[in-house]
Design a protein around this motif. Structure first.
Motif, PDB file in Angstrom:
ATOM      1  N   SER A  26       0.780  -1.072   0.000  1.00  0.00           N
ATOM      2  CA  SER A  26      -0.006  -0.159  -0.134  1.00  0.00           C
ATOM      3  C   SER A  26       1.033   1.064  -0.058  1.00  0.00           C
ATOM      4  N   LEU A  27       1.640   1.361  -1.157  1.00  0.00           N
ATOM      5  CA  LEU A  27       2.963   2.369  -0.902  1.00  0.00           C
ATOM      6  C   LEU A  27       2.918   2.949  -2.372  1.00  0.00           C
ATOM      7  N   CYS A  28       2.565   4.141  -2.078  1.00  0.00           N
ATOM      8  CA  CYS A  28       2.797   5.125  -3.529  1.00  0.00           C
ATOM      9  C   CYS A  28       3.980   6.037  -3.704  1.00  0.00           C
ATOM     10  N   VAL A  29       4.234   6.169  -4.956  1.00  0.00           N
ATOM     11  CA  VAL A  29       5.599   6.655  -5.094  1.00  0.00           C
ATOM     12  C   VAL A  29       5.454   7.855  -6.194  1.00  0.00           C
ATOM     13  N   VAL A  30       5.663   9.035  -6.323  1.00  0.00           N
ATOM     14  CA  VAL A  30       6.152   9.864  -7.265  1.00  0.00           C
ATOM     15  C   VAL A  30       7.310  10.416  -7.016  1.00  0.00           C
ATOM     16  N   SER A  31       8.180  10.801  -8.401  1.00  0.00           N
ATOM     17  CA  SER A  31       9.403  11.383  -8.276  1.00  0.00           C
ATOM     18  C   SER A  31       9.377  12.504  -9.249  1.00  0.00           C
ATOM     19  N   ASP A  32      10.214  13.535  -9.024  1.00  0.00           N
ATOM     20  CA  ASP A  32      10.557  14.707  -9.837  1.00  0.00           C
ATOM     21  C   ASP A  32       9.371  15.496  -9.858  1.00  0.00           C
ATOM     22  N   VAL A  33       8.917  16.093  -8.740  1.00  0.00           N
ATOM     23  CA  VAL A  33       7.671  16.837  -8.740  1.00  0.00           C
ATOM     24  C   VAL A  33       8.111  18.229  -9.271  1.00  0.00           C
ATOM     25  N   HIS A  34       9.048  18.535  -8.826  1.00  0.00           N
ATOM     26  CA  HIS A  34       9.885  19.826  -9.390  1.00  0.00           C
ATOM     27  C   HIS A  34       9.062  21.006  -9.160  1.00  0.00           C
ATOM     28  N   ALA A  62      -6.312  12.817  -7.560  1.00  0.00           N
ATOM     29  CA  ALA A  62      -6.894  11.743  -8.311  1.00  0.00           C
ATOM     30  C   ALA A  62      -6.104  10.531  -7.782  1.00  0.00           C
ATOM     31  N   ILE A  63      -4.893  10.563  -7.665  1.00  0.00           N
ATOM     32  CA  ILE A  63      -3.934   9.305  -7.489  1.00  0.00           C
ATOM     33  C   ILE A  63      -4.269   8.913  -5.801  1.00  0.00           C
ATOM     34  N   LEU A  64      -4.685   9.927  -5.067  1.00  0.00           N
ATOM     35  CA  LEU A  64      -5.196   9.338  -3.793  1.00  0.00           C
ATOM     36  C   LEU A  64      -6.510   8.529  -3.865  1.00  0.00           C
ATOM     37  N   GLY A  65      -7.481   9.282  -4.816  1.00  0.00           N
ATOM     38  CA  GLY A  65      -8.798   8.450  -4.957  1.00  0.00           C
ATOM     39  C   GLY A  65      -8.818   6.979  -5.560  1.00  0.00           C
ATOM     40  N   ARG A  66      -7.857   7.012  -6.217  1.00  0.00           N
ATOM     41  CA  ARG A  66      -7.458   5.582  -7.057  1.00  0.00           C
ATOM     42  C   ARG A  66      -6.997   4.589  -5.964  1.00  0.00           C
ATOM     43  N   PHE A  67      -5.764   4.951  -5.499  1.00  0.00           N
ATOM     44  CA  PHE A  67      -5.070   3.862  -4.876  1.00  0.00           C
ATOM     45  C   PHE A  67      -5.393   3.923  -3.125  1.00  0.00           C
ATOM     46  N   ARG A  68      -5.933   4.957  -2.583  1.00  0.00           N
ATOM     47  CA  ARG A  68      -5.947   4.943  -1.147  1.00  0.00           C
ATOM     48  C   ARG A  68      -4.702   4.601  -0.482  1.00  0.00           C
ATOM     49  N   PRO A  69      -3.541   4.855  -0.666  1.00  0.00           N
ATOM     50  CA  PRO A  69      -2.088   4.406   0.025  1.00  0.00           C
ATOM     51  C   PRO A  69      -2.234   4.594   1.439  1.00  0.00           C
ATOM     52  N   ALA A  70      -1.425   3.742   2.197  1.00  0.00           N
ATOM     53  CA  ALA A  70      -1.147   3.850   3.463  1.00  0.00           C
ATOM     54  C   ALA A  70       0.149   4.922   3.536  1.00  0.00           C
ATOM     55  N   VAL A  71       1.105   4.794   2.617  1.00  0.00           N
ATOM     56  CA  VAL A  71       2.197   5.669   2.668  1.00  0.00           C
ATOM     57  C   VAL A  71       2.163   6.355   1.000  1.00  0.00           C
ATOM     58  N   PHE A  72       2.816   7.583   1.144  1.00  0.00           N
ATOM     59  CA  PHE A  72       2.824   8.230  -0.195  1.00  0.00           C
ATOM     60  C   PHE A  72       4.383   8.784  -0.035  1.00  0.00           C
ATOM     61  N   ILE A  73       5.140   8.570  -1.114  1.00  0.00           N
ATOM     62  CA  ILE A  73       6.540   8.887  -1.012  1.00  0.00           C
ATOM     63  C   ILE A  73       6.564  10.100  -1.986  1.00  0.00           C
ATOM     64  N   LEU A 100      -1.946  15.677   1.341  1.00  0.00           N
ATOM     65  CA  LEU A 100      -1.549  14.168   1.429  1.00  0.00           C
ATOM     66  C   LEU A 100      -1.801  13.744   2.756  1.00  0.00           C
ATOM     67  N   ARG A 101      -1.060  14.634   3.694  1.00  0.00           N
ATOM     68  CA  ARG A 101      -1.108  14.014   5.109  1.00  0.00           C
ATOM     69  C   ARG A 101      -2.561  13.854   5.623  1.00  0.00           C
ATOM     70  N   ALA A 102      -3.672  14.510   5.121  1.00  0.00           N
ATOM     71  CA  ALA A 102      -4.961  14.477   5.489  1.00  0.00           C
ATOM     72  C   ALA A 102      -5.329  12.777   5.172  1.00  0.00           C
ATOM     73  N   GLU A 103      -4.637  12.103   4.495  1.00  0.00           N
ATOM     74  CA  GLU A 103      -5.078  10.754   3.883  1.00  0.00           C
ATOM     75  C   GLU A 103      -4.236   9.549   4.315  1.00  0.00           C
ATOM     76  N   CYS A 104      -2.914  10.016   4.424  1.00  0.00           N
ATOM     77  CA  CYS A 104      -1.838   9.132   4.601  1.00  0.00           C
ATOM     78  C   CYS A 104      -0.529   9.346   5.121  1.00  0.00           C
ATOM     79  N   GLU A 105       0.405   8.424   5.576  1.00  0.00           N
ATOM     80  CA  GLU A 105       1.553   9.113   5.816  1.00  0.00           C
ATOM     81  C   GLU A 105       2.299   9.453   4.826  1.00  0.00           C
ATOM     82  N   VAL A 106       3.189  10.602   4.943  1.00  0.00           N
ATOM     83  CA  VAL A 106       3.971  10.937   3.810  1.00  0.00           C
ATOM     84  C   VAL A 106       5.503  11.029   4.204  1.00  0.00           C
TER      85      VAL A 106
END
Length: 238
Positions: A26-34, A62-73, A100-106
């Motif tokens: 239940s881990l979501c990752v995005v990179s290079d938000v810039h 949209a990502i939170l709505g689709r995956f509902r992760p426990a952790v977002f990196i 993000l923090r309203a929904e999961c650990e960041v």
């Protein structure tokens, strides 16, 4: 290294709007938000509104709505500029983190652009390990790791004269462990075309020692992930 089937890969991972979702963790990752890329483009003379904050926030929601992760990196290069962080950039980051923090650990993983990040938000890390997965930005070599998730190189692939940001997956590609390379999350980044790239063409020291031809691109088409054959096969028929 053998190619994996689309069904096998998608049973393990979700791919959506530049985000990778590791299903078993239940881990979501995005990179290079810039954050601040729009501001930099404006300073270079691109004088029309790019709505960076609104666009980034809509994608995160949209990502939170689709995956509902426990952790977002956020995996590095969270900021665009090395040397300055404007009030607008700080406010954009604050808005994103609050959502993000309203929904999961960041978790904030530092990248090569994030010189000022620790002073602004604190609590950043160089790597994150969870359940056999290791998340690093990719600007530094890593020898001890699980399945490796990196950013840094902004891969994109050209198909029929159109360019698509893409993930790259390699089974056993990184010192015998699986590898996932993330696209740039910020849609203002055009990405770096990898159709004919060799190891030496990448910025990441991790990718420079990988058999790039064995990596499989994953692109998103109409909100759904499509897993392509390894790059070596694509090159043969290009």
């Amino acid at each position: 290294m053998n190619a994996v089937t689309e069904a096998d890969l998608l049973s393990r991972f979700g791919f959506y709007k530049g985000a990778l979702f590791v299903r078993e963790q239940s881990l979501c990752v995005v990179s290079d938000v810039h954050i601040g890329l729009a501001e930099a483009l404006y300073r270079q003379g691109l004088h029309f509104p790019l709505h960076e904050e609104e666009t980034l926030l809509e994608r995160f929601e949209a990502i939170l709505g689709r995956f509902r992760p426990a952790v977002f990196i956020l995996d590095g290069d969270i900021f665009h500029a090395f040397d300055r962080v404007s009030r607008d950039v700080r406010e954009t980051l604050s808005t994103i983190l609050a959502a993000l923090r309203a929904e999961c650990e960041v978790v904030l993983v530092r990248g090569s652009h994030d010189v000022m990040l620790p002073a602004i938000v604190g609590g950043t890390v160089e790597r994150y390990d969870r359940g056999g997965y290791t998340v690093v930005h990719g600007d530094q070599a890593v020898d001890d790791h699980g399945t490796l998730i990196i950013g840094h190189d902004h891969p994109a692939i050209e198909i029929d004269l159109a360019r698509f940001p893409c993930f790259l997956y390699g089974q056993g590609a990184a010192r015998g462990r699986d590898l996932v390379v993330m696209p740039a999350y910020n849609p203002l980044s055009p990405g770096v075309m990898i159709n004919y790239a060799r190891g030496r063409d990448f910025l990441s020291p991790i990718l420079r020692r990988v058999d790039v031809g064995a990596l499989q691109p994953v692109v998103e088409v109409d909100g759904e992930a499509v897993v392509l054959p390894p790059l070596a096969g694509i090159r043969r028929f290009a």
